[in-house]
Design an enzyme around this catalytic site. Structure first.
Site, PDB file in Angstrom:
ATOM      1  N   ASP A   1      32.393  48.068  44.199  1.00  0.00           N
ATOM      2  CA  ASP A   1      32.749  46.673  43.920  1.00  0.00           C
ATOM      3  C   ASP A   1      34.179  46.328  44.300  1.00  0.00           C
ATOM      4  OD1 ASP A   1      30.198  46.499  42.715  1.00  0.00           O
ATOM      5  OD2 ASP A   1      31.039  47.399  40.912  1.00  0.00           O
TER       6      ASP A   1
ATOM      7  N   HIS B   1      26.417  43.977  47.556  1.00  0.00           N
ATOM      8  CA  HIS B   1      27.503  43.416  48.356  1.00  0.00           C
ATOM      9  C   HIS B   1      27.355  41.897  48.369  1.00  0.00           C
ATOM     10  CE1 HIS B   1      27.927  47.382  50.841  1.00  0.00           C
ATOM     11  NE2 HIS B   1      28.379  47.487  49.611  1.00  0.00           N
TER      12      HIS B   1
END
Ligand code: IMP
Ligand code: MG
Length: 504
Positions: free
Chosen positions: A21, A51
């Site tokens: 992340d 994503h």
């Protein structure tokens, strides 16, 4: 015969340097344009990854498909090191096409050697967490419940089913699947000890199916809300068999249908060869890792890790290409300018107070909630021990620091420069995970800048203290070995939008 001389294309690798992340999706998007990428290769992980990328003013969440797919010019390659789950992949493709408005025709390729995440792997993932919660086996990991760990475990055990098996002779696939399902069900009830008592109407496997339904519905909420998918597909009670847990016939039929669908939508071919052909035809290739380096199954914070290799070496194994393929290439490491993680495990610089300041709200772009699970991310101060170590593991030579803007309101910025353990200074991650619970982070405090940085478009637009902070990060990230290769700055992310990236 006249020979055409073509210069091989350029290749780069992008890796996450913390627990995932870090904002790789946006990095990929930018790098694709910058290097004029023709191909993006995803080399590891499964749909545990998430994503987020912007497409036509809309934020799109990708799990399996390489982020490069948002770029109409790019081929999106799903290499053998990545896992495939045909049902979830089908839904993601539909989402990308119908919600994201992206034309994927002829642009997605898969390697036939990919291991398939089977429905029983998803059950196993949840069953293992139940057993861990009960305190019978290790510590609760907080997995994404996508079946990733068990699927890679079967690969290592040489007991996986490959994409080419799923797409091959249906009767052979059915036979293999039936046999493996029987073995798994025996394992669930007898070895793992999932509870089943017909007289008391207890069956933990049935409960797992309900939990998976709930999770999947949440994960596909956009498709459901747009009326593109029927909620009924997540009713996994159709797989349930009161006698022995799961019905092979129903699953096999759905797998075979999914296989036909998949073959209609993507090209399946030997990507090891394809990548070389593209490279020597002068095509530029970006290799994209899922997850972050600290989730690496060997080098990360085991057992609180995923089950593959997000580090740059994963690109060599997962594609596969030899190390010289990347000679003189850029390995771009992406790290948040603070630290977050989802799931359990040690986190030396974690701070709930800091989390309250930086976390933001659910649903906001850039807010600290998991893309795949929606879980609140744990937050903490920037930890240079982590960035220094992970830069070393992947040979990172360019650094993209993201989310600078999140620090805008801070009066002071704390950087953990190293740890102390038993009177010793540690500049790199200890090799034992337990020691991360014992280390004392040593901080340096820098003045904040108290100004909005989201509109800055160049280094000189940034407040002086923000520049000082970033320069300090670049100083600290270097390997503590004289003469070692330097990590150079690549860019700074200062907001969720595409333009909010300062290229250095
Ligand atoms: P698994 O990969 O689902 O087995 O989960 C193992 C650990 O890795 C858990 O702590 C997950 O939260 C974490 N994890 C897996 N994929 C990602 C990701 O893409 N971003 C952040 N954390 C992840
Ligand atoms: Mg993510």
């Amino acid at each position: 015969m006249e020979m055409m001389l073509v210069t091989p294309g350029e290749s780069k690798i992008i890796v996450g340097m913390q627990w995932g992340d870090e904002g790789k999706g946006k990095g990929v998007d930018y790098i694709c344009c910058e290097m004029d990428a023709d191909v993006v290769v995803r080399y590891n992980g499964g749909n545990n990854a998430g994503h987020s990328v912007w497409v036509n003013g809309k934020l799109i969440h990708l799990h399996f498909i390489p982020s490069g797919v948002v770029n109409q010019k790019c081929l999106a390659l799903m290499a053998a090191g990545e896992l495939i789950e045909p049902f979830a992949f089908g839904k993601e493709l539909q989402y990308v096409q119908q919600v994201g408005g992206i034309d994927t025709t002829g642009r997605i390729m898969m390697d036939p050697r990919m291991s398939v995440i089977m429905f029983y792997h998803r059950v196993e993932d949840m069953a293992l967490e139940i057993i861990r919660k009960r305190g019978e086996e290790g510590e609760v990991i907080g997995t994404t419940a996508k079946g990733v760990g068990p699927a890679y475990a079967d690969l290592a055990k040489r007991a996986d089913i490959r994409l080419q098996d799923l797409l091959g002779d249906p009767s052979k696939f059915s036979e293999t699947f039936r046999r493996k399902l029987t073995e798994k069900l025996f394992y669930f009830y007898n070895d793992l000890g999932l509870k089943k008592d017909d007289d008391k109407d207890i069956d933990e496997l049935r409960d797992i199916l309900k939990a998976l339904k709930k999770k999947d519905e949440e994960g596909c909420s956009e498709l459901i809300e747009a009326g593109l998918i029927d909620r009924g597909v997540f009713d996994y009670s159709r797989y349930y068999c009161p006698k022995n847990g799961l019905r092979a016939d129903v699953l096999i039929e759905e797998y075979l249908n999914a296989a036909i669908e998949l073959e209609n939508q993507v090209q399946v071919c030997d990507l090891a060869f394809e990548v070389q052909k593209l490279h020597y035809a002068g095509k530029n290739i970006l290799f994209e890792g899922g997850q972050g380096s600290l989730l690496d199954v060997r080098y990360g914070t085991t057992p609180f890790v995923t089950s593959c290799h997000p580090i740059a070496g994963g690109a060599c194994i997962g594609t596969p290409v030899g190390p010289l393929f990347f000679e003189n290439s850029e390995v771009i490491g992406v790290g948040k300018l603070f630290t977050t993680r989802v799931g359990n495990g040690p986190f030396p610089t974690e701070s709930e107070e800091f989390g309250r300041i930086v976390r933001g709200n659910v649903g906001e772009a850039g807010a600290e909630y998991g893309t795949t699970t929606g879980r609140q991310r744990r937050c903490g101060y920037l930890d240079m021990t982590i960035l220094r170590s992970t830069a070393m593991w992947s040979g990172v030579n360019r650094f993209l620091g993201t989310k600078l803007d999140v620090c805008d309101s801070l009066k002071e910025i704390r950087i953990c420069t190293h740890y102390e353990l038993d009177g010793e200074k540690l500049y790199l991650m200890p090799t034992k995970t337990e020691e991360l619970n014992q280390v004392v982070p040593v901080y340096d405090t820098l003045p904040g800048w108290g100004e909005d940085t989201t509109k800055a478009r160049s280094w000189n637009d940034l407040p002086l203290n923000a520049r000082r902070f970033f320069n300090r990060v670049m100083e600290e990230i270097q390997m503590p070995i004289e003469g070692a290769n330097e990590v150079k700055p690549w860019g700074i992310g200062n907001g969720p939008d595409r333009e909010q990236l300062i290229k250095l």
